[in-house]
Scaffold this motif. Structure first.
Motif, PDB file in Angstrom:
ATOM      1  N   ASN A  86       0.606  -1.010   0.086  1.00 26.64           N
ATOM      2  CA  ASN A  86       0.173   0.070  -0.078  1.00 26.64           C
ATOM      3  C   ASN A  86       0.918   0.833  -0.331  1.00 26.64           C
ATOM      4  O   ASN A  86       0.170   2.091  -0.339  1.00 26.64           O
ATOM      5  CB  ASN A  86      -1.112   0.230   1.900  1.00 26.64           C
ATOM      6  N   HIS A  87       1.987   1.098   0.639  1.00 24.32           N
ATOM      7  CA  HIS A  87       3.132   2.444   0.997  1.00 24.32           C
ATOM      8  C   HIS A  87       3.971   2.762  -0.292  1.00 24.32           C
ATOM      9  O   HIS A  87       3.338   3.693  -0.453  1.00 24.32           O
ATOM     10  CB  HIS A  87       3.735   2.059   2.473  1.00 24.32           C
ATOM     11  N   PHE A  88       3.828   1.434  -0.912  1.00 19.53           N
ATOM     12  CA  PHE A  88       4.736   1.813  -1.956  1.00 19.53           C
ATOM     13  C   PHE A  88       3.837   2.317  -3.275  1.00 19.53           C
ATOM     14  O   PHE A  88       4.207   3.225  -4.037  1.00 19.53           O
ATOM     15  CB  PHE A  88       5.165   0.077  -2.459  1.00 19.53           C
ATOM     16  N   ILE A  89       2.518   1.740  -3.424  1.00 20.96           N
ATOM     17  CA  ILE A  89       2.012   1.830  -4.813  1.00 20.96           C
ATOM     18  C   ILE A  89       1.270   3.367  -4.417  1.00 20.96           C
ATOM     19  O   ILE A  89       0.759   3.958  -5.686  1.00 20.96           O
ATOM     20  CB  ILE A  89       0.850   1.259  -4.316  1.00 20.96           C
ATOM     21  N   GLU A  90       0.662   4.070  -3.644  1.00 20.80           N
ATOM     22  CA  GLU A  90       0.355   4.864  -2.652  1.00 20.80           C
ATOM     23  C   GLU A  90       1.669   6.368  -3.092  1.00 20.80           C
ATOM     24  O   GLU A  90       1.342   8.315  -3.025  1.00 20.80           O
ATOM     25  CB  GLU A  90       0.093   4.900  -1.574  1.00 20.80           C
ATOM     26  N   LEU A  91       2.692   5.511  -2.354  1.00 22.65           N
ATOM     27  CA  LEU A  91       3.776   7.096  -2.067  1.00 22.65           C
ATOM     28  C   LEU A  91       4.994   7.017  -2.854  1.00 22.65           C
ATOM     29  O   LEU A  91       5.379   7.674  -3.650  1.00 22.65           O
ATOM     30  CB  LEU A  91       4.382   7.059  -0.669  1.00 22.65           C
ATOM     31  N   MET A 146       7.456   3.618 -18.015  1.00 21.23           N
ATOM     32  CA  MET A 146       7.562   3.176 -16.153  1.00 21.23           C
ATOM     33  C   MET A 146       6.458   4.502 -15.998  1.00 21.23           C
ATOM     34  O   MET A 146       5.130   4.012 -15.064  1.00 21.23           O
ATOM     35  CB  MET A 146       8.529   4.450 -15.835  1.00 21.23           C
ATOM     36  N   CYS A 147       5.276   5.185 -16.519  1.00 23.35           N
ATOM     37  CA  CYS A 147       4.126   5.785 -16.783  1.00 23.35           C
ATOM     38  C   CYS A 147       2.746   4.527 -16.678  1.00 23.35           C
ATOM     39  O   CYS A 147       2.214   4.530 -16.001  1.00 23.35           O
ATOM     40  CB  CYS A 147       3.729   6.597 -17.877  1.00 23.35           C
ATOM     41  N   ALA A 199      -1.042  -0.172 -14.517  1.00 25.04           N
ATOM     42  CA  ALA A 199      -1.096  -0.881 -14.543  1.00 25.04           C
ATOM     43  C   ALA A 199      -1.022  -1.298 -12.897  1.00 25.04           C
ATOM     44  O   ALA A 199      -2.373  -1.570 -12.413  1.00 25.04           O
ATOM     45  CB  ALA A 199      -0.404  -1.524 -15.227  1.00 25.04           C
ATOM     46  N   LEU A 200      -0.160  -0.768 -11.817  1.00 26.68           N
ATOM     47  CA  LEU A 200       0.012  -0.675 -10.375  1.00 26.68           C
ATOM     48  C   LEU A 200      -1.404  -0.413  -9.629  1.00 26.68           C
ATOM     49  O   LEU A 200      -1.984  -1.222  -9.099  1.00 26.68           O
ATOM     50  CB  LEU A 200       1.038  -0.431  -9.356  1.00 26.68           C
TER      51      LEU A 200
END
Length: 573
Positions: free
Chosen positions: A272-277, A289-290, A295-296
């Motif tokens: 959660n922290h990786f995907i949101e921050l 990368m965009c 996708a993530l």
């Protein structure tokens, strides 16, 4: 004879020379034909594969996704708004508009429109239910058209935006969650008038694509930062130990995911922290990368959809993620050799051979409008960015009356225990009688009956069930509308009862008394004796949420708050 022999040899030599010339010409012709065939093959390959960096198909996917959300939102409005903000609703919007009118000086003008932007100001108020139904039905019809055909123009999309915000702005408590704001502000990517899926003279604007990308960055960073700054459990990685059980409206998967191993919950929190921050910054690191970020984010929202009933909030968050993908990456969604994909291939081929149409006056005006939009979004983003950088960050806040650019966030703190308010009624004359039989009302989806399986309703949204989750960790003094519901139940009011799943007094006399009981709920353990008995939940009484009330006792309470008493028909003035 010698002359004849010489003439014959000369003739043979000429034939040989002619034959060689013919073979040479044939070989040259074959080479030319082969070269032409190769060129044709290259042209065909050019027409088959879409080029990167264009967004014709992306625009169609975006518009259909926005239309889907609109259709769901207007469907919810059509089935619930009359009960919540209609003529006999719990919080009539007509009363709200009248209070705004008095606040701004007693007349409907620019001050009233600025305070509460809504088309309801211009409609006949003699029957507000008709107005609410009309807005919802028009919205369903327009969004359904865009969803099915994939065709839209700015007139349709602006109309949808105005109609839905007209409801949100008078929805008061009921339409405050979930915040939609600029997530439905999706009318700029489409042409003004034409309904052609890929309008040749109205190419998708990169400014609009980046506006959507900026939106998903704001959404995710807002959600991530509010978590890090909020509850300690997000920092010690234990929040997911509680989330599935205590979220507003769990679904069947929540029951099983709650019992995941402790290490899996830690992995979920870190993810959660990786995907949101972190992942949102991938948006600015080039095409690949965009797309990874898009996708993530979509995968993350799908997991949330599977694991809980968070209305159309997660579906809505997927919409701006689609702008991370160009035509080449989305071409698999379209049929080859026909329709929009074929039209885009032809457009790209024309551009490749230098047959791009000269900019028209309308195209130039549109460019100016897009640049103006970028300046406006940039200006309105200033308070949003300042809020994100502020240690006292607030979530789900609008900084302008039109809700064009907002700040978002969710679950900044996690409740560690689930509590529920259960409405109960009795026909007994004495509520203190130990022999009194108290029968329970059941809501559409929120936990009540411990034997009832958690529901699966996303993207649909039961607004009353959602608000009951908030009421459970407040007091009835903080949520006075709970007492309003109790009064309606005492009268077997059909308007409020239509929002519930089960009325124990249906076909009988209305209850003499209604009370609110406060319970603590926990998921049963899969495979346990309780689960074997069919219990999805275990509950323990905390105490009374509000004491037993009857209609006569509520008369003064209702009058002090200008609520129509159930025995007195509401005023239609």
């Amino acid at each position: 004879m010698a002359a004849t022999s010489e003439s014959f040899e000369t003739s043979v030599r000429r034939r040989r020379v002619d034959s060689r010339k013919t073979e040479t010409n044939f070989a040259d012709s074959s080479k030319e034909n082969g070269a032409n065939t190769d060129k044709d093959t290259e042209k065909e390959k050019t027409l088959v594969s879409l080029q990167t960096g264009s967004y014709w198909l992306t625009r169609i996917v975006l518009l259909r996704a926005v239309a889907f959300i609109y259709f769901v939102a207007f469907s919810i409005a059509y089935t619930q708004n009359k009960q919540l903000i209609g003529e006999h609703g719990l919080m009539p919007c007509k009363s709200y508009l009248n209070s705004v009118k008095r606040y701004v000086g007693g007349k409907i003008g620019m001050a009233a429109l600025a305070y509460t932007p809504s088309v309801l100001w211009f409609l006949d108020w003699s029957n507000m239910d008709v107005n609410l139904d009309g807005i919802a039905l028009v919205g369903m019809a327009l969004s359904g058209f865009v969803l099915v055909t994939g065709m839209a123009n700015m007139v349709i999309m602006v109309t949808l935006w105005v109609l839905y915000h007209s409801l949100v702005n008078v929805g008061q408590l009921w339409l405050g969650e979930p915040v939609v704001g600029d997530r439905l502000f999706g009318h700029f990517p489409c042409p003004v008038w034409t309904l052609s899926p890929p309008p040749r003279r109205c190419p998708p604007s990169l400014i609009c694509i980046w506006t959507f990308r900026w939106l998903i960055v704001r959404i995710m960073l807002g959600a991530g930062l509010i978590k890090i700054r909020g509850d300690n459990c997000w920092r010690d990685l234990t929040c997911m130990d509680y989330h599935y059980e205590t979220q507003p409206v769990p679904n069947p998967m929540s029951y099983y995911m709650h019992r995941s191993p402790w290490w899996f919950h830690r992995f979920e929190t870190l993810s959660n922290h990786f995907i949101e921050l972190i992942a949102p910054f991938f948006t600015f690191l080039g095409r690949r990368m965009c797309m990874v970020n898009g996708a993530l984010q979509i995968l993350f929202q799908v997991v949330l959809i599977i694991s809980g009933n968070l209305s159309f909030l997660n579906w809505l968050t997927i919409v701006p993620c689609l702008a991370c993908f160009d035509d080449a990456s989305l071409s698999f969604l379209f049929c080859s050799g026909a329709g929009a994909k074929k039209a885009v291939l032809e457009i790209q081929h024309e551009d490749a051979v230098g047959r791009t149409p000269k900019p028209t006056k309308g195209m130039l005006i549109r460019r100016v409008a897009n640049i103006s939009l970028s300046v406006l979004i940039g200006y309105l983003s200033i308070p949003v960015v300042m809020n994100l950088l502020n240690s006292r960050q607030v979530m789900n806040t609008s900084f302008d009356p039109l809700r064009i650019v907002n700040t978002y966030g969710a679950f900044g703190s996690i409740t560690k225990e689930r509590t529920e308010v259960i409405f109960q009624g009795t026909l007994s004359q004495d509520p203190k009688d130990p022999e009194a039989v108290w029968e329970e009302y059941q809501f559409q989806c929120k936990p009540g009956d411990i034997y009832r399986r958690p529901c699966l309703i996303s993207p649909y949204h039961y607004r009353l069930d959602w608000l009951m989750w908030f009421a459970a960790f407040q007091t009835y003094e903080q949520s006075e509308w709970v007492i309003h519901i109790a009064g309606r139940l005492l009268a077997n009011d059909s308007t409020v009862l239509s929002l519930l799943n089960h009325n124990p007094f249906q076909g009988r006399d209305p209850p003499r008394w209604v009370r609110g009981e406060h319970f603590r709920y926990k998921f049963s353990q899969p495979g346990s004796a309780s689960a074997a008995q069919g219990k999805w939940w275990l509950r323990k009484r905390i105490g009374a949420y509000f004491p037993p009330v009857d209609l006569e006792g509520l008369r003064g309470y209702f009058q002090s708050r200008n609520w129509p008493h159930p025995h007195i028909p509401p005023s239609r003035s």
